[in-house]
Design a protein around this motif. Structure first.
Motif, PDB file in Angstrom:
ATOM      1  N   TYR A  92       0.917  -1.008   0.363  1.00 47.28           N
ATOM      2  CA  TYR A  92      -0.231  -0.309   0.165  1.00 47.28           C
ATOM      3  C   TYR A  92       0.870   1.449   0.198  1.00 47.28           C
ATOM      4  N   VAL A  93       0.771   2.379  -1.033  1.00 45.74           N
ATOM      5  CA  VAL A  93       1.510   3.566  -1.275  1.00 45.74           C
ATOM      6  C   VAL A  93       0.097   4.858  -1.020  1.00 45.74           C
ATOM      7  N   ASN A  94       0.442   5.383  -0.743  1.00 50.01           N
ATOM      8  CA  ASN A  94      -0.404   6.879  -0.199  1.00 50.01           C
ATOM      9  C   ASN A  94       0.803   8.370   0.092  1.00 50.01           C
ATOM     10  N   PHE A 104      -1.468  10.683  -4.953  1.00 46.98           N
ATOM     11  CA  PHE A 104      -0.774   9.310  -6.006  1.00 46.98           C
ATOM     12  C   PHE A 104      -1.243   8.413  -4.894  1.00 46.98           C
ATOM     13  N   SER A 105      -2.478   7.436  -5.290  1.00 45.82           N
ATOM     14  CA  SER A 105      -2.130   6.081  -3.777  1.00 45.82           C
ATOM     15  C   SER A 105      -2.426   5.193  -4.462  1.00 45.82           C
ATOM     16  N   ALA A 106      -2.094   3.676  -4.401  1.00 46.62           N
ATOM     17  CA  ALA A 106      -2.148   2.411  -5.160  1.00 46.62           C
ATOM     18  C   ALA A 106      -2.049   0.919  -4.239  1.00 46.62           C
ATOM     19  N   ALA A 122       2.594   6.197 -10.527  1.00 43.30           N
ATOM     20  CA  ALA A 122       1.918   5.038 -11.651  1.00 43.30           C
ATOM     21  C   ALA A 122       2.906   4.264 -11.779  1.00 43.30           C
ATOM     22  N   LEU A 123       4.046   4.282 -12.723  1.00 48.81           N
ATOM     23  CA  LEU A 123       4.824   3.962 -13.867  1.00 48.81           C
ATOM     24  C   LEU A 123       5.321   3.078 -12.619  1.00 48.81           C
ATOM     25  N   LYS A 124       6.166   3.607 -12.230  1.00 48.00           N
ATOM     26  CA  LYS A 124       6.859   3.316 -10.425  1.00 48.00           C
ATOM     27  C   LYS A 124       6.353   2.550  -9.769  1.00 48.00           C
ATOM     28  N   TYR A 125       5.556   1.669  -9.398  1.00 47.06           N
ATOM     29  CA  TYR A 125       4.520   1.444  -8.633  1.00 47.06           C
ATOM     30  C   TYR A 125       4.286  -0.244  -9.951  1.00 47.06           C
ATOM     31  N   ILE A 126       4.123  -0.556 -11.286  1.00 45.80           N
ATOM     32  CA  ILE A 126       3.575  -1.760 -11.824  1.00 45.80           C
ATOM     33  C   ILE A 126       5.164  -1.978 -11.905  1.00 45.80           C
ATOM     34  N   CYS A 148       5.097  -0.204 -18.650  1.00 39.33           N
ATOM     35  CA  CYS A 148       5.946  -0.797 -17.824  1.00 39.33           C
ATOM     36  C   CYS A 148       6.443  -1.529 -18.202  1.00 39.33           C
ATOM     37  N   GLU A 149       7.487  -2.038 -17.964  1.00 38.28           N
ATOM     38  CA  GLU A 149       8.830  -3.291 -19.009  1.00 38.28           C
ATOM     39  C   GLU A 149       7.840  -4.359 -19.251  1.00 38.28           C
TER      40      GLU A 149
END
Length: 360
Positions: free
Chosen positions: A98-100, A110-112, A153-157, A186-187
């Motif tokens: 979880y990030v916020n 940003f939260s995911a 979002a890109l860093k997260y995925i 994403c990669e």
């Protein structure tokens, strides 16, 4: 007809092993991502909680009185979480990573979160815009290209996806936009793991993004849902035709996930967008075509300076401010440049004229 809570009552006793993931499950998880799990859900690489455990801890921390103060469009999300936690289908899913992040100065919200549905399958959910004014300001900047939340979002995925076997990803409103962006860039190793990208009543992108190689690769995997009278879901530019959903609400309130009508495992579909929503879409696109990126950025900053002059941080606070808030807004509006006023007036005039045509 029912909604996603009725679906829970009908199908909640079946695990994902007995009944495959469906489009309504996607909306439930997107809605769940709106719940503020700060201090409850584990951060990156810090273990997991089951949904049942997270719900229990949330309602231990927050009283009914506190929750009733929230008048936003997502105010019912905690109660949706509680209903999900009661079921066999969702109660034991794992919540992790979880990030916020919120940064007022950078206009960043940003939260995911990762929902682990089985040993092989995870749903990476991106939170949409909540009640914070900074989040709505960032939404407007989507029309001008890439914003800070896209990069997050890109860093997260890329970070979380490497440890997943198969991936579903999505979100509601801005969350759906972030899911599409992250999946597009994403990669390749991670992109190959993605089964479906769910875009639930999400705003679109600039035209340049839609021509990118990454977006073209992920396009066949996108499921884009939009209500029949959607305003948010028509914003900016799209390449994927929407699946239109019946809503029990009217106007902008159709953005509320709880208004989306369901029957069994599926949403109830419509054949065409209603005329008022189409008029708004036409007016917005006409405005975007008529001004440069610099003019658009100036307009957005000036428009939100009116809201920020009140000292409010959320739309709820803005609404509760009364006459004092109104006076501050009017004072700031009068200080704007004449050019900015003209842009605002032009947009409103175009929309009102089209609206009158449809009501005639």
């Amino acid at each position: 007809m029912g909604n996603m809570i009725d679906y829970l009552k009908w199908r909640g006793d079946l695990t994902f092993q007995r009944d495959d993931f469906c489009e309504v499950d996607n909306l439930l998880l997107s809605y769940l991502s709106y719940v503020n799990l700060d201090g409850i859900a584990p951060g990156k690489g810090k273990g997991f909680l089951t949904l049942r455990e997270a719900s229990r801890e949330f309602f231990r921390r927050y009283s009914e009185e506190e929750l009733k103060k929230d008048r936003s469009l997502i105010r019912m999300a905690p109660y949706g979480m509680r209903e999900m936690a009661k079921t066999e289908r969702f109660g034991d899913i794992k919540i992790q990573n979880y990030v916020n992040h919120i940064d007022e100065e950078k206009n960043l919200q940003f939260s995911a979160v990762e929902f682990v549905l089985s040993e092989e399958l995870s749903y990476l959910a991106y939170r949409g815009t909540d009640d914070r004014i900074v989040g709505w300001k960032e939404d407007f900047f989507l029309s001008n290209g890439i914003v800070g939340a896209h990069r997050e979002a890109l860093k997260y995925i890329n970070s979380i996806g490497k440890n997943c076997c198969k991936i579903l990803t999505g979100g509601h409103s801005k969350g759906g936009n972030l899911a599409v962006y992250g999946a597009a860039f994403c990669e390749k190793e991670i992109q190959d793991k993605i089964l479906t990208v769910y875009s639930n009543d999400a705003p679109g992108f600039g035209e340049e993004f839609l021509e990118s190689e990454g977006f073209q690769r992920i396009l066949p995997k996108i499921q884009r849902y939009m209500t029949e009278g959607s305003i948010i879901g028509t914003l900016f530019f799209h390449k994927k035709d929407p699946i239109l959903i019946k809503s029990s609400a009217k106007g902008v309130m159709q953005h509320d996930c709880l208004s989306w009508e369901t029957e069994g495992r599926n949403f109830i579909k419509c054949k065409e967008q209603n005329r008022a929503a189409a008029a708004f879409d036409e007016a917005i696109k006409g405005w975007l075509d008529g001004i440069s990126g610099e003019e658009r950025e100036e307009f957005i900053n000036d428009f939100f300076s009116v809201l920020e002059a009140t000292g409010a941080e959320t739309l709820t606070q803005l609404q509760e401010g009364g006459l004092k808030t109104l006076r501050r807004m009017l004072k700031q509006k009068n200080a704007l440049k004449p050019e900015t006023k003209k842009i605002i007036e032009k947009l409103i005039r175009e929309f009102v004229n089209r609206w009158k045509l449809f009501l005639a």
